[in-house]
Design a protein around this motif. Structure first.
Motif, PDB file in Angstrom:
ATOM      1  N   LYS A 159      13.776 -46.425 -66.942  1.00 22.39           N
ATOM      2  CA  LYS A 159      12.941 -46.302 -65.745  1.00 22.39           C
ATOM      3  C   LYS A 159      13.813 -46.078 -64.503  1.00 22.39           C
ATOM      4  O   LYS A 159      13.495 -45.243 -63.645  1.00 22.39           O
ATOM      5  N   ALA A 160      14.918 -46.813 -64.408  1.00 24.96           N
ATOM      6  CA  ALA A 160      15.816 -46.670 -63.254  1.00 24.96           C
ATOM      7  C   ALA A 160      16.415 -45.268 -63.197  1.00 24.96           C
ATOM      8  O   ALA A 160      16.519 -44.667 -62.119  1.00 24.96           O
ATOM      9  N   ILE A 161      16.813 -44.739 -64.348  1.00 24.64           N
ATOM     10  CA  ILE A 161      17.381 -43.383 -64.391  1.00 24.64           C
ATOM     11  C   ILE A 161      16.342 -42.363 -63.935  1.00 24.64           C
ATOM     12  O   ILE A 161      16.643 -41.468 -63.129  1.00 24.64           O
ATOM     13  N   GLU A 162      15.125 -42.502 -64.435  1.00 23.44           N
ATOM     14  CA  GLU A 162      14.050 -41.551 -64.070  1.00 23.44           C
ATOM     15  C   GLU A 162      13.723 -41.626 -62.583  1.00 23.44           C
ATOM     16  O   GLU A 162      13.494 -40.592 -61.937  1.00 23.44           O
ATOM     17  N   GLU A 163      13.714 -42.834 -62.033  1.00 24.91           N
ATOM     18  CA  GLU A 163      13.415 -42.977 -60.604  1.00 24.91           C
ATOM     19  C   GLU A 163      14.506 -42.348 -59.744  1.00 24.91           C
ATOM     20  O   GLU A 163      14.212 -41.725 -58.712  1.00 24.91           O
ATOM     21  N   LEU A 164      15.760 -42.496 -60.162  1.00 26.18           N
ATOM     22  CA  LEU A 164      16.852 -41.877 -59.402  1.00 26.18           C
ATOM     23  C   LEU A 164      16.763 -40.355 -59.454  1.00 26.18           C
ATOM     24  O   LEU A 164      17.015 -39.678 -58.452  1.00 26.18           O
ATOM     25  N   GLU A 165      16.412 -39.836 -60.621  1.00 22.21           N
ATOM     26  CA  GLU A 165      16.263 -38.385 -60.742  1.00 22.21           C
ATOM     27  C   GLU A 165      15.169 -37.867 -59.816  1.00 22.21           C
ATOM     28  O   GLU A 165      15.332 -36.822 -59.173  1.00 22.21           O
ATOM     29  N   SER A 166      14.058 -38.604 -59.734  1.00 23.96           N
ATOM     30  CA  SER A 166      12.963 -38.175 -58.857  1.00 23.96           C
ATOM     31  C   SER A 166      13.337 -38.290 -57.381  1.00 23.96           C
ATOM     32  O   SER A 166      12.805 -37.568 -56.532  1.00 23.96           O
ATOM     33  N   GLU A 167      14.288 -39.201 -57.064  1.00 24.70           N
ATOM     34  CA  GLU A 167      14.725 -39.387 -55.687  1.00 24.70           C
ATOM     35  C   GLU A 167      15.883 -38.458 -55.321  1.00 24.70           C
ATOM     36  O   GLU A 167      16.328 -38.433 -54.171  1.00 24.70           O
ATOM     37  N   GLY A 168      16.381 -37.707 -56.297  1.00 22.41           N
ATOM     38  CA  GLY A 168      17.481 -36.787 -56.040  1.00 22.41           C
ATOM     39  C   GLY A 168      18.833 -37.461 -55.913  1.00 22.41           C
ATOM     40  O   GLY A 168      19.767 -36.886 -55.340  1.00 22.41           O
TER      41      GLY A 168
END
Length: 499
Positions: A159-168
């Motif tokens: 989840k943390a990895i996906e959130e960082l990807e969405s935040e750029g």
């Protein structure tokens, strides 16, 4: 460097120990080098009376260069890498703190995000200050019965990895503490697989698990579960001197080893203590010679202690699917006393010194040096407590005094509402001012404050101070817990970022 020809020292493990021995036994040498006590000739008398003169004889200048070793240090580190299953191993004389700094600096770049659990050691916070990283916190599962954080799940990391990807934002690394201070282990194999799918290195703070893998009853070490960089406190459950640790890189690591070396050259002292280095070498040699038998006695004693103590009314033994069998944590929450109170009783009654008392537990590490007589006293102390006037008196007053003292305590799970306004580095270097403790809620914290042990910050630079954090700090103060990092030791004020 100290002049010892290769032919003068035995080229068999422990390599560095043998080189140090050969150097100390040289005859008829006129010594004009540091340290100034000159092999103990001018050592302080009070210290000689405490430890004798032998340590000074072996407190010699470098036999090799720790930052770029070519002789006995290099050979000893290579031997350690073989024993611990690493591609490369570095000896550390600044503890695991130094290793965590180097591991994070060596894998991340300024502006990267670091995925880490909020209950990470304070050294991870200072590493983010040094590296200019953005924290992406995972909030580990919390056991409210025991009042302690437990594991980080692979799904939380995903989840943390996906959130960082969405935040750029670029995740420079994932940092996991396993085992925890209480011996609880996360599923590093699944976490490492997940990290490597995304080409993200996994750093593991294995300070409390340097002994893992050296006995069939012990958990698998992080290196065998796919971690890229592992930092271990060899001085905790293993046998080296305090302050000595190791940093390992796995054989399949995706990180730049040269960058780790450069970071260690920046962070480590240029005048390492030879005895600390030799103790790491000696530990490696002993593990290579007879690894499993070293822990037989300690494991058997821990099993006996847990089995006996859980039969005593009111006490509970911490147990998780994956936990270090040598870490014995006793729950006291059914008795109406805090771990601090029972810890005081054990010391007064049986002169038992614990590692970590808490609000609802006491933690006791068992190690190769643990002896049966001490375990017997520990067990006797617990048995004596439930028969003591202290317990009986409060037990009879349970409906009043007891319920008030326990129910009105603050639950110490402080990370449910963390808000970050500044990165740790920006907050560290920001202008600051003192604000009275009654007026700090809503302000941006300018310092790290953490109970020690375990050295996990309650609040870090850049976080917004909540009312709950203030309550928890005041609870720790009431429990007389040592709080490290507070600019005002009385906690009448806090250091706030003036932005």
């Amino acid at each position: 460097y100290y002049r010892v020809k290769d032919s003068k020292w035995e080229k068999s493990p422990p390599l560095l120990v043998n080189a140090l021995k050969a150097a100390a036994e040289q005859q008829n040498v006129a010594t004009f080098h540091f340290p100034g006590h000159n092999r103990g000739q001018a050592a302080p008398l009070s210290l000689i009376q405490l430890i004798g003169d032998r340590p000074f004889l072996h407190d010699l200048p470098e036999l090799d260069n720790l930052s770029t070793p070519k002789g006995p240090i290099l050979e000893a580190q290579n031997q350690a890498a073989e024993v611990f299953g690493a591609s490369k191993t570095w000896f550390l004389v600044g503890g695991t703190t130094c290793g965590i700094h180097a591991a994070i600096m060596g894998t991340c770049s300024p502006g990267d995000a670091l995925i880490l659990p909020r209950n990470s050691h304070i050294s991870a916070t200072s590493a983010m200050v040094l590296s200019g990283l953005v924290p992406k916190y995972i909030f580990p599962e919390y056991d409210f019965d025991w009042d302690l954080p437990t594991t980080v799940s692979p799904s939380q990391v995903k989840k943390a990895i996906e959130e960082l990807e969405s935040e750029g934002l670029n995740p420079g690394a994932v940092f996991i503490t396993s085992p925890t201070y209480h011996g609880i282990c996360s599923n590093l194999k699944e976490i490492s697989t997940l990290c490597h799918i995304h080409s993200i290195p996994l750093i593991v703070d294995e300070a409390h698990g340097a002994h893992f893998g050296f006995h069939p009853s012990l958990p698998l070490p992080a290196l065998q579960q796919g971690a890229d960089v592992v930092v271990q406190s060899t001085h905790k459950v293993l046998l080296s001197l305090t302050q000595s640790s190791m940093l390992h890189v796995s054989r399949n690591s995706i990180i730049d080893q040269d960058k780790i070396s450069k970071c260690l050259q920046t962070l480590q002292t240029t005048s390492p203590n030879s005895l600390l280095l030799a103790s790491l070498d000696a530990t490696t040699a002993q593990l290579k010679e007879n690894p499993s038998t070293i822990f037989d006695n300690a494991i058997n004693l821990a099993i006996e202690a847990k089995h006996t103590i859980k039969q005593i009314p009111g006490f509970v033994v911490l147990d998780y699917p994956f936990i270090d069998p040598l870490r014995v944590t006793i729950g006291v929450f059914n008795l109406g006393f805090t771990g601090y109170e029972i810890d005081d009783f054990l010391y007064k009654e049986q002169r038992v010194l614990s590692e970590l008392p808490g609000s609802r537990f006491i933690t006791f590490p068992f190690a190769p040096g643990t002896c049966k007589e001490h375990v017997d006293r520990l067990i006797l102390g617990f048995k004596s407590f439930i028969l003591s006037p202290t317990f009986i008196q409060r037990h009879h007053q349970r409906s009043h005094t007891l319920s008030h003292s326990i129910i009105n305590r603050v639950n110490l799970e402080q990370w449910s509402d963390v808000k970050i306004k500044l990165t740790p580095r920006d907050a560290f270097f920001a202008k600051k001012r003192y604000v009275g403790i009654k007026d700090v809620v809503g302000k941006i914290c300018g310092e790290s404050i953490c109970p020690f042990p375990p050295g996990v910050p309650i609040i870090t630079p850049g976080e917004v101070i909540s009312e709950r954090v203030v309550q928890i700090l005041q609870q720790y103060k009431a429990d007389s817990t040592t709080l490290v990092g507070a600019s005002d030791p009385l906690l009448s004020s806090m250091l706030i970022c003036d932005v």
